[in-house]
Motif scaffolding. Structure first.
Motif, short mmCIF file in Angstrom:
data_model
loop_
_atom_site.label_atom_id
_atom_site.label_comp_id
_atom_site.label_asym_id
_atom_site.label_seq_id
_atom_site.Cartn_x
_atom_site.Cartn_y
_atom_site.Cartn_z
N ASP A 14 6.86 -71.31 -0.31
CA ASP A 14 7.01 -71.96 0.94
C ASP A 14 7.71 -71.03 2.03
O ASP A 14 9.08 -70.92 1.99
CB ASP A 14 7.60 -73.50 0.82
N HIS A 15 6.83 -70.68 2.98
CA HIS A 15 7.53 -69.89 4.01
C HIS A 15 8.45 -70.51 5.01
O HIS A 15 9.62 -70.12 5.37
CB HIS A 15 6.41 -69.27 5.00
N HIS A 16 8.32 -71.71 5.05
CA HIS A 16 9.22 -72.77 5.84
C HIS A 16 10.74 -72.77 5.11
O HIS A 16 11.64 -73.54 5.77
CB HIS A 16 8.73 -73.89 6.14
N ASN A 40 2.54 -70.39 3.48
CA ASN A 40 2.86 -69.71 2.33
C ASN A 40 2.87 -68.21 2.42
O ASN A 40 2.17 -67.46 3.22
CB ASN A 40 1.73 -70.06 1.32
N CYS A 41 3.76 -67.71 1.51
CA CYS A 41 3.74 -66.26 1.39
C CYS A 41 3.61 -65.82 -0.18
O CYS A 41 3.78 -66.63 -0.87
CB CYS A 41 5.42 -66.14 1.72
N LEU A 42 3.11 -64.68 -0.25
CA LEU A 42 2.69 -64.36 -1.91
C LEU A 42 3.59 -62.84 -1.61
O LEU A 42 3.66 -62.04 -0.84
CB LEU A 42 1.35 -63.70 -1.80
N MET A 62 5.41 -56.16 -2.51
CA MET A 62 4.57 -56.36 -1.41
C MET A 62 4.63 -57.72 -0.91
O MET A 62 4.72 -58.59 -1.98
CB MET A 62 3.25 -56.02 -1.89
N HIS A 63 4.94 -57.96 0.19
CA HIS A 63 4.81 -59.17 0.70
C HIS A 63 3.52 -59.46 1.63
O HIS A 63 3.34 -58.72 2.44
CB HIS A 63 6.14 -59.40 1.68
N VAL A 64 2.80 -60.58 1.28
CA VAL A 64 1.55 -60.86 2.14
C VAL A 64 2.04 -62.27 2.68
O VAL A 64 2.23 -63.21 1.96
CB VAL A 64 0.38 -61.05 1.32
N HIS A 65 1.53 -62.34 3.93
CA HIS A 65 1.81 -63.73 4.76
C HIS A 65 0.28 -64.37 4.63
O HIS A 65 -0.55 -64.35 5.25
CB HIS A 65 1.96 -63.45 6.37
N LEU A 66 0.38 -65.25 3.51
CA LEU A 66 -0.82 -65.89 3.06
C LEU A 66 -1.58 -66.77 4.05
O LEU A 66 -3.03 -66.64 4.34
CB LEU A 66 -0.85 -66.56 1.76
NI NI Z 1 5.23 -64.45 4.51
#
Ligand code: NI
Length: 138
Positions: free
Chosen positions: A63-65, A96-98, A88-92
């Motif tokens: 959870d990004h928040h 959501n972050c991956l 590696m970070h992906v802002h899904l």
């Molecule tokens: Ni992110």
């Protein structure tokens, strides 16, 4: 054949629905057979000798928040910097972050790092995919 024992399992409806779709997808005869497969897989993984070198990737969705979660996950990776090769970070999407983290280390260390990251509050889903190089670390 060894005696079989029945036991009941509680889980939330969403997890159960996902489990049942896996049962169908994999062509398992029933839930019991599917659960036995999953348990066997987990036990085989734990049977890796603790000092075998394994390479793996940890995949986290979180959870990004959630306040300070990114910092907490980064801190854990710094603590185990010797095993963490890259991440590696992906802002899904908006919420959501991956994060995908590549590791190399003893089976014990890699499993411990995965367990710690996946168990961090706010992580929605996490998996460790790993394989062995066959090398022993002593
Ligand atoms: Ni992110």
């Amino acid at each position: 054949m060894a005696e079989t024992t029945r036991f009941s399992v509680s889980m939330d409806a969403e997890l159960l629905a996902r489990f049942e779709s896996r049962v169908r997808r994999r062509g398992n005869k029933n839930r019991s057979e599917a659960l036995r497969d999953i348990i066997r897989e987990a036990l085989v993984r734990e049977e890796w000798a603790g000092n075998d070198e394994i390479v793996g990737t940890i995949t986290l969705v979180y959870d990004h928040h959630r306040r300070e979660l990114t910092d907490r996950l980064t801190k854990i990776q710094h603590r185990y910097h010797a095993a963490v090769l890259s991440s590696m970070h992906v802002h899904l999407d908006h919420d959501n972050c991956l994060e995908v983290i590549a590791l190399r280390g003893t089976a014990n260390d890699v499993q411990r790092i995965a367990d710690t990251l996946i168990a961090t509050r706010g992580v929605k889903h996490g998996t460790l995919a790993a394989t062995t190089t066959g090398k022993k670390i002593s």
